[in-house]
Design a protein around this motif. Structure first.
Motif, short mmCIF file in Angstrom:
data_model
loop_
_atom_site.label_atom_id
_atom_site.label_comp_id
_atom_site.label_asym_id
_atom_site.label_seq_id
_atom_site.Cartn_x
_atom_site.Cartn_y
_atom_site.Cartn_z
N ASN A 172 -2.52 -6.27 2.57
CA ASN A 172 -2.71 -7.14 3.73
C ASN A 172 -4.03 -6.94 4.42
OD1 ASN A 172 -0.25 -8.34 3.32
ND2 ASN A 172 0.64 -7.72 5.27
N SER A 173 -4.77 -5.92 4.02
CA SER A 173 -6.06 -5.64 4.66
C SER A 173 -6.97 -4.94 3.66
CB SER A 173 -5.87 -4.77 5.90
OG SER A 173 -5.47 -3.45 5.53
N VAL A 174 -8.25 -4.96 3.97
CA VAL A 174 -9.23 -4.25 3.13
C VAL A 174 -8.96 -2.75 3.15
CG1 VAL A 174 -11.66 -3.63 2.91
CG2 VAL A 174 -11.02 -6.01 3.31
N ALA A 175 -8.63 -2.22 4.34
CA ALA A 175 -8.38 -0.77 4.43
C ALA A 175 -7.23 -0.35 3.53
CB ALA A 175 -8.10 -0.39 5.89
N GLU A 176 -6.15 -1.13 3.51
CA GLU A 176 -5.02 -0.81 2.64
C GLU A 176 -5.43 -0.91 1.17
OE1 GLU A 176 -1.26 -2.32 5.40
OE2 GLU A 176 -2.06 -3.61 3.82
N ALA A 177 -6.16 -1.98 0.83
CA ALA A 177 -6.59 -2.16 -0.56
C ALA A 177 -7.52 -1.04 -1.01
CB ALA A 177 -7.27 -3.52 -0.72
N GLU A 178 -8.36 -0.55 -0.11
CA GLU A 178 -9.25 0.57 -0.44
C GLU A 178 -8.43 1.83 -0.75
OE1 GLU A 178 -13.31 -0.63 2.03
OE2 GLU A 178 -11.79 0.63 2.98
N ARG A 179 -7.39 2.08 0.04
CA ARG A 179 -6.52 3.23 -0.23
C ARG A 179 -5.87 3.09 -1.59
NH1 ARG A 179 -2.05 3.03 3.59
NH2 ARG A 179 -1.26 4.77 2.33
N MET A 180 -5.43 1.91 -1.91
CA MET A 180 -4.75 1.68 -3.19
C MET A 180 -5.71 1.85 -4.36
SD MET A 180 -2.49 -1.61 -1.97
CE MET A 180 -1.57 -1.84 -3.50
N ALA A 181 -6.91 1.30 -4.23
CA ALA A 181 -7.90 1.42 -5.30
C ALA A 181 -8.32 2.87 -5.49
CB ALA A 181 -9.11 0.55 -5.00
N ALA A 182 -8.45 3.61 -4.40
CA ALA A 182 -8.81 5.03 -4.51
C ALA A 182 -7.69 5.82 -5.19
CB ALA A 182 -9.09 5.60 -3.12
N ALA A 183 -6.44 5.52 -4.83
CA ALA A 183 -5.31 6.20 -5.46
C ALA A 183 -5.25 5.87 -6.95
CB ALA A 183 -4.01 5.80 -4.77
N ALA A 184 -5.54 4.61 -7.29
CA ALA A 184 -5.53 4.21 -8.70
C ALA A 184 -6.62 4.92 -9.48
CB ALA A 184 -5.69 2.71 -8.81
N ALA A 185 -7.80 5.08 -8.88
CA ALA A 185 -8.90 5.77 -9.55
C ALA A 185 -8.55 7.23 -9.80
CB ALA A 185 -10.17 5.65 -8.71
N ALA A 200 0.83 -1.21 0.00
CA ALA A 200 0.00 0.00 0.00
C ALA A 200 0.86 1.26 0.00
CB ALA A 200 -0.94 0.00 1.21
N GLU A 201 1.86 1.31 0.88
CA GLU A 201 2.69 2.51 0.98
C GLU A 201 3.41 2.80 -0.33
OE1 GLU A 201 6.13 4.46 3.89
OE2 GLU A 201 5.81 2.28 3.88
N LEU A 247 4.99 -16.71 6.61
CA LEU A 247 4.29 -17.32 7.73
C LEU A 247 4.09 -16.35 8.89
CD1 LEU A 247 6.11 -20.78 7.73
CD2 LEU A 247 4.17 -20.00 6.37
N ASP A 248 4.36 -15.08 8.63
CA ASP A 248 4.23 -14.01 9.62
C ASP A 248 3.09 -13.09 9.17
OD1 ASP A 248 4.43 -11.77 11.21
OD2 ASP A 248 6.59 -11.54 11.00
N GLN A 249 2.03 -13.04 9.96
CA GLN A 249 0.85 -12.27 9.57
C GLN A 249 1.16 -10.80 9.35
OE1 GLN A 249 -2.45 -12.07 12.39
NE2 GLN A 249 -3.89 -12.27 10.69
N GLU A 250 2.06 -10.23 10.14
CA GLU A 250 2.37 -8.81 9.98
C GLU A 250 2.96 -8.51 8.61
OE1 GLU A 250 4.64 -7.01 13.02
OE2 GLU A 250 3.24 -7.50 14.62
N GLN A 251 3.74 -9.43 8.06
CA GLN A 251 4.35 -9.21 6.76
C GLN A 251 3.47 -9.73 5.62
OE1 GLN A 251 8.79 -9.69 6.44
NE2 GLN A 251 8.49 -10.86 8.31
N ALA A 252 2.85 -10.89 5.81
CA ALA A 252 2.13 -11.55 4.71
C ALA A 252 0.63 -11.29 4.72
CB ALA A 252 2.39 -13.05 4.76
N GLY A 253 0.07 -10.89 5.85
CA GLY A 253 -1.37 -10.65 5.92
C GLY A 253 -2.15 -11.91 6.23
N SER A 254 -1.95 -12.94 5.44
CA SER A 254 -2.57 -14.24 5.69
C SER A 254 -1.68 -15.31 5.07
CB SER A 254 -3.99 -14.30 5.11
OG SER A 254 -3.96 -14.20 3.70
N GLY A 255 -2.06 -16.56 5.25
CA GLY A 255 -1.23 -17.66 4.79
C GLY A 255 -1.67 -18.20 3.45
N ALA A 256 -2.02 -19.49 3.45
CA ALA A 256 -2.48 -20.12 2.21
C ALA A 256 -3.67 -19.37 1.63
CB ALA A 256 -2.83 -21.58 2.47
#
Length: 402
Positions: free
Chosen positions: A111-124, A90-91, A183-192
């Motif tokens: 890694n999160s909906v909030a981050e993805a929303e920021r990215m989509a808004a910036a792209a728009a 996102a950053e 395998l670290d949620q802070e870096q990867a957001g989720s796993g499989a």
């Protein structure tokens, strides 16, 4: 944006596994395709100066750097290719778009909906100024999966009733397999779920032309801590059993039941503990008059069933998707000569550069990536609620139907 002569000058952030795949794509796309714009692999960015310089030399980039902010601010960079862990997507993407740079970002978008929303808004916002953004769901550009998309969209299997997709790997089947950032949620957001399940969700929606609307999910972690294998641990014959261990904070198995916008029912799975499965993305879509089935481990083949044939002629038949008339294949080898996993990344570059030259929006867009992020979030919410149904926001499905 591009240089005076129209060349697109690329900065790639990150040079690990995905960085190597993207580098190969940027190298091969101008060789095999008649691109409407030339491209330059201008700079690769990594945190360690020596490693970044070595990566630039090995992967064919003109230079290296350690500060992505400085690189994004440069006037001689037109496109930023993000190949870093999800925690930084996102950053980097928002900063690049605000600086007027085109962006290609690996999946999942964030890694999160909030981050993805920021990215989509910036792209728009950037799109209003002719700047494009694309998320790297590369499997959309496997020729056999694109053929499945074309057959389903042409009505060849009738109305879709059932979709099934599993993405199985076995690299975590060994409980002594080492700890990594994935395998670290802070870096990867989720796993499989986010790493490979996102691919399964996007691929099904892309082929079927329908969006996931409701989900019931189960997430599980079989090995809850793993050894931290460093160079020091390896000295003196020390084994994984002797190494310090860190908690695994993401899932290694995800199972999902879903309802889609066309009324069909879906079953999805993502596993990193499926022994014997190395990279098995398997998709089957069944309709009222036929079905298509695909397996990434046999990626040059598509199974197609036409239920309108006489009963004595029915059943799946294998289509070898290597003919020049198949999507993207004409830029490669003579008919019958197979393609591989890496070629989808080259097709991704071809489509992105073409969209930039034509002034059109590339797909999948950041809006598509946001939708998948919302599906992943709904699965996680459902799993936290013991599998209760969770809704995916309806406004996130707009772009997956194209």
């Amino acid at each position: 944006m591009s240089s005076v002569d129209g060349t697109i000058r690329v900065a790639m952030i990150g040079h690990g596994f995905m960085g190597a795949a993207h580098s190969q794509a940027w190298r091969t796309a101008p060789v095999v395709a008649d691109l409407p714009r030339s491209v330059r692999r201008s700079v690769v960015v990594g945190r360690d100066a020596a490693r970044a310089a070595a990566a630039a030399d090995r992967l064919g980039w003109e230079s290296s750097a350690t500060d992505w902010r400085d690189v994004i601010a440069r006037d001689d960079i037109d496109l930023v290719d993000i190949c870093t862990p999800g925690s930084s997507h996102a950053e980097i993407a928002v900063a690049a778009l605000e600086a007027g740079k085109h962006v290609l970002c690996e999946k999942p978008l964030a890694n999160s909906v909030a981050e993805a929303e920021r990215m989509a808004a910036a792209a728009a916002t950037a799109a209003d100024h002719g700047v494009v953004a694309m998320v790297g769901f590369s499997y959309r550009r496997v020729p056999a999966l694109r053929l499945a998309h074309d057959l389903v969209r042409a009505g060849r299997i009738g109305d879709v009733r059932q979709v099934r997709a599993t993405y199985d790997q076995d690299w975590l089947a060994d409980p002594d397999g080492p700890m990594t950032w994935r395998l670290d949620q802070e870096q990867a957001g989720s796993g499989a779920l986010g790493d490979i399940g996102a691919h399964a969700i996007d691929a099904v929606e892309y082929v079927a032309g329908a969006a996931v609307e409701r989900v019931s999910g189960l997430l599980h972690t079989f090995t809850t801590e793993r050894p931290v294998m460093t160079e020091a641990v390896g000295l003196g014959g020390r084994s994984a059993a002797d190494a310090p261990r860190r908690p695994v904070t993401v899932d290694d198995l995800a199972l999902i039941t879903a309802r889609l916008s066309d009324g069909s029912i879906g079953q999805f799975g993502a596993s990193r503990v499926a022994s014997g499965r190395k990279n098995a993305l398997r998709i089957e879509i069944s309709g009222t008059t036929g079905a298509v089935a695909f397996d990434l481990e046999r990626l040059n083949e598509l199974a197609f069933h036409d239920a309108t044939l006489p009963e004595t002629e029915q059943g799946f038949r294998q289509v070898l998707v290597t003919d020049p008339g198949h999507p993207w294949v004409d830029m490669w080898w003579p008919a019958g000569h197979v393609l591989g996993w890496e070629h989808a990344f080259t097709h991704q570059v071809v489509d992105l550069v073409t969209a930039i030259a034509d002034g059109t929006r590339p797909e999948p867009s950041f809006a598509d990536g946001l939708h998948v992020q919302r599906v992943l979030d709904a699965v996680a919410r459902s799993a936290d609620a013991d599998g209760s149904w969770a809704d995916v926001p309806a406004d996130s499905a707009a772009d997956v139907l194209t």
